[in-house]
Design an enzyme around this catalytic site. Structure first.
Site, PDB file in Angstrom:
ATOM      1  N   LYS A  46       0.768   4.019   7.048  1.00  0.00           N
ATOM      2  CA  LYS A  46       0.125   4.946   6.108  1.00  0.00           C
ATOM      3  C   LYS A  46       0.651   6.355   6.354  1.00  0.00           C
ATOM      4  O   LYS A  46       1.325   6.621   7.354  1.00  0.00           O
ATOM      5  CB  LYS A  46      -1.407   4.951   6.330  1.00  0.00           C
ATOM      6  CG  LYS A  46      -2.125   3.632   6.043  1.00  0.00           C
ATOM      7  CD  LYS A  46      -2.243   3.346   4.565  1.00  0.00           C
ATOM      8  CE  LYS A  46      -2.941   2.018   4.297  1.00  0.00           C
ATOM      9  NZ  LYS A  46      -2.161   0.845   4.720  1.00  0.00           N
ATOM     10  N   SER A  83       0.805  -1.217   0.000  1.00  0.00           N
ATOM     11  CA  SER A  83       0.000   0.000   0.000  1.00  0.00           C
ATOM     12  C   SER A  83       0.843   1.275   0.000  1.00  0.00           C
ATOM     13  O   SER A  83       0.314   2.371  -0.106  1.00  0.00           O
ATOM     14  CB  SER A  83      -0.942   0.011   1.199  1.00  0.00           C
ATOM     15  OG  SER A  83      -0.220   0.198   2.392  1.00  0.00           O
TER      16      SER A  83
END
Lengths: 423, 146
Positions: free
Chosen positions: B103, B66
């Site tokens: 993230k 990701s």
């Protein structure tokens, strides 16, 4: 006016081993779980959830099996590499709060906050910082003596309203008396189960009772140690802050075997590992030992098997910390004591008469055998760099039967590259 | 209140900053001075360069893709420092509903978002009632090239 009242803080990690296991497993945050002792025998740390379900401290795990299945309680083997690393991090962070501190155990540290401004803010900051920086929750108890600091910590742990910090010094005399009247005497540092019973026979049941007890009677019945405890409860410091741990006077390394052992070479193999471990400790504190004791034990709980628990001590020819030399003695003693037809459950070595290396006394008759100093240094360096047990004395580790049972151990998240957690 | 008769030692504050002395490691010949002697320096220590606070820094390895658009690949080793305040725009190791995730942190106007660095993944907005915590701030990514 005398000297100012000491502001001694005891910082204690909550359910330390369980908390360590949770640092890298956020999914276990509210799961009932326990950590087990060597060989996965007894419960040595419980999460609050496991405690609420009725799991007792020190309870043998096999007794908990049913409860564990009912409530899916998770069990972990002890992962000492992980606990030691996280403990070092916690202690190092705490040491920055005050110049005087004492690491009391793997999960407790006394910090002297006397004379530090904004005590209240600092105590909350200590708790918050250790929590944020390591993930380990701690409680802070402050008192004028070590014994009262420890008691204050107990209050901080027990009462949610304290938000993890409790300062005994901040109470009025009436509040102090009221508090001590509500804490059973067994919560006092150094008062075990046996003493609690004996104290009860003298009508001493609460901490307040002990604090107010008749001094000469107490001394006559319980000795000077109890008198010291009483004085500490009366806010007179009797137990000093030890900033430097004194060197060990005796080093014991022993272990219960995963499976019963019946062969001499297997026992000697186990002993050589214990010797290596004990001698490394000696070298780390620059001292040597003059006496070695070796003991063997059969399983005393197996009444159906023949029992044999021999022990032998010999003085070494000269004080030494050489793994090779000590190992020869351990092997020889083991052979002397070994009898076939017994099933051995435990073995161990004790090194005593320990003194600093600088105090070596020459012997006229015994030739000075060089003690492999450089070899031992190289061995320690390799094992430190590449992990314990990389380089061993040759009899060590050839057999596996005696090694600890650790079927539920978590990875060495912080001390082994291949065990680093995935995110 | 009773107090100890002899006053306990008072704390002395010692500055945390260490003072380093540069040491020249070799013998200096009596005749000619070594031309390098003036330029003696300690060799670069990566621990010193990469880790601000050893007590609060951890190594964790990446799982998933990701964050590949900023060069964080599966199997990379991240240095994560728990002592840093997580600011808007930092790459963080977050714990969302008891699960780890790496993230980019968005923190503006009371809204917290976790933004992936891979267009195939959606941005996560932390909703009210969800359990959210920043475990630590990612300070370096160690990506093996050889």
């Amino acid at each position: 006016m005398g000297s100012p009242v000491q502001q001694l803080a005891l910082v204690d990690c909550n359910n330390f081993y369980v908390s360590c296991e949770r640092v890298f497993r956020p999914d276990l945050a509210r799961v009932p779980m326990v950590v087990l002792s060597n060989n996965d025998g007894c419960v040595v740390s419980r999460s609050n959830e496991a405690r609420a379900l009725g799991i007792k401290m020190g309870q043998p795990w096999f007794e908990c099996k049913e409860l564990a299945e009912q409530h899916s309680i998770l069990a972990f083997s002890s992962n000492y590499a992980l606990y030691a690393d996280l403990s070092n991090r916690v202690m190092s962070i705490l040491s920055n709060f005050a110049p005087r501190h004492e690491v009391y155990s793997i999960d407790e540290c006394f910090v002297d906050l006397t004379g530090i401004p904004k005590l209240r803010e600092v105590s909350y900051a200590m708790r918050a910082r250790v929590g944020q920086w390591t993930g380990i929750p701690v409680c802070v108890g402050i008192g004028p003596t070590k014994t009262l600091a420890k008691l204050a910590n107990h209050v901080a742990k027990k009462h949610p309203r304290s938000r993890g910090v409790f300062n005994y010094n901040a109470l009025t005399p009436a509040q102090k008396a009221n508090l001590l009247q509500h804490i059973p005497v067994e919560e006092v540092w150094g008062v075990g189960r046996k003493l609690t019973k004996k104290l009860a026979r003298h009508g001493i049941e609460t901490v307040h009772d002990l604090q107010q007890a008749h001094v000469p009677t107490l001394r006559a019945e319980f000795g000077v140690v109890m008198e010291k405890i009483q004085r500490e409860l009366q806010e007179i410091p009797c137990i000093e802050l030890r900033e430097i741990q004194p060197d060990r006077q005796q080093i014991i390394v022993s272990r219960s075997f995963g499976n019963m052992v019946t062969e001499l070479p297997v026992l000697q193999d186990a002993l050589s590992a214990f010797v290596a471990n004990a001698c490394a400790k000696l070298r780390a504190q620059s001292s040597h030992a003059a006496v070695i004791q070796v003991f063997l034990q059969t399983n005393r709980f197996r009444k159906d098997l023949p029992q044999y628990m021999p022990s032998l001590a010999v003085p070494l020819p000269y004080p030494t910390n050489d793994s090779l030399g000590v190992n020869r003695w351990a092997a020889a003693l083991c052979e002397r004591m070994f009898r076939p037809d017994y099933q051995y459950k435990k073995a161990g070595i004790v090194l005593c008469e320990i003194s600093p290396v600088t105090q070596r006394q020459g012997d006229l008759l015994e030739p000075q055998i060089p003690c492999n100093e450089r070899l031992m240094k190289a061995l320690d360096a390799l094992n430190q760099r590449y992990g314990r047990g990389t380089v061993k004395v040759s009899t060590q580790g050839a057999y596996r039967d005696w090694q600890m049972r650790q079927e539920r151990k978590s990875p060495n998240y912080t001390t082994a590259w291949d065990d680093v957690p995935l995110v | 209140m009773k107090a100890a008769l002899d006053s306990p030692p008072q704390p002395v504050f010692i500055p945390e900053q260490k003072a380093w002395l540069q040491v020249c490691g070799w013998k200096v010949p009596a005749g000619f001075p070594s031309p390098a002697a003036d330029h003696t320096r300690k060799r670069i220590d990566l621990n010193e360069r990469l880790i601000r606070n050893g007590d609060t820094t951890y190594v964790l390895k990446v799982k998933g893709d990701s964050m590949i658009d900023i060069g964080i690949y599966e199997g990379d080793a991240l240095l994560v420092d728990r002592s840093l305040d997580a600011r808007h725009g930092n790459i963080v190791l977050a714990v969302l509903n008891n699960e780890f995730t790496v993230k980019r942190l968005h923190k503006r106007g009371g809204v917290i978002k976790l933004i992936p660095e891979n267009t195939r993944y959606p941005t996560i907005t932390v909703k009210e009632g969800e359990e959210f915590d920043v475990w630590g701030v990612v300070t370096y990514n160690l990506h093996k090239l050889y």
